[in-house]
Write a protein that holds these residues in place. Structure first.
Motif: not given
Length: 177
Positions: A98-106
């Motif tokens: 469901t992610a449009e884009r994976l994050p660079d940081y969490r």
């Protein structure tokens, strides 16, 4: 925020981080901020093993795996966990699908010293962590706050990543649960 400093978690700042974690009983189930790492205690590692794992990850990591909050020259008051990846994140299949884009940081966990909770330090720590990320080149930052549904009285020890309302006040937008 001028009376507070935020420092990246590095081998040089690890002892301050360790002292904070130890004062707070190893954090949740002695995870030492390794809960979603495949070598965490949930997979047979001890609390001391998690401490060693965290120290190794900090030494090996090219990017900050956390940030510490302190007031003046005093001891560390809080910390923010900022992993690049979460190989063992809960519900990973649904999350990735469901992610449009994976994050660079969490931002996965914010710890504020037990006796100092409820004074806005989590928001200061979050803001400082975002500033450190920006200084490192920035990118998409994702957080996992608790949605309290507007209920004001929640036990702060269960709000280990702050509230959705706090994140929204700090400029984050809600994407999905």
């Amino acid at each position: 925020m001028s009376e507070f400093t935020i420092k990246a978690l590095t081998p040089e700042t690890f002892d301050d981080f360790a002292a904070l974690v130890e004062r707070n009983k190893g954090m949740f189930a002695s995870c030492w901020c390794t809960k979603f790492h495949p070598d965490c205690a949930e997979k047979g590692q001890s609390a001391e093993g998690n401490r060693s794992l965290k120290q190794r990850l900090v030494a090996d990591g090219p990017r900050a795996r956390g940030a510490g909050l302190r007031r003046g020259p005093g001891r560390r008051l809080g910390r923010v966990r900022i992993p690049e990846e979460l190989p063992s994140i809960q519900h990973r299949k649904e999350y990735v699908a469901t992610a449009e884009r994976l994050p660079d940081y969490r931002v996965t966990c914010i710890l504020v010293e037990r006796g100092l909770r409820g004074h806005g330090l989590a928001a200061i720590a979050l803001r400082g962590a975002v500033e450190l990320i920006a200084q490192a080149g920035g990118g998409l930052v994702e957080g996992y706050p608790h949605d309290t549904g507007g209920i004001r009285k929640k036990n702060s020890s269960f709000l280990y990543n702050g509230t959705r309302a706090m994140y929204e006040r700090e400029g984050f937008t809600y994407d999905r649960p």
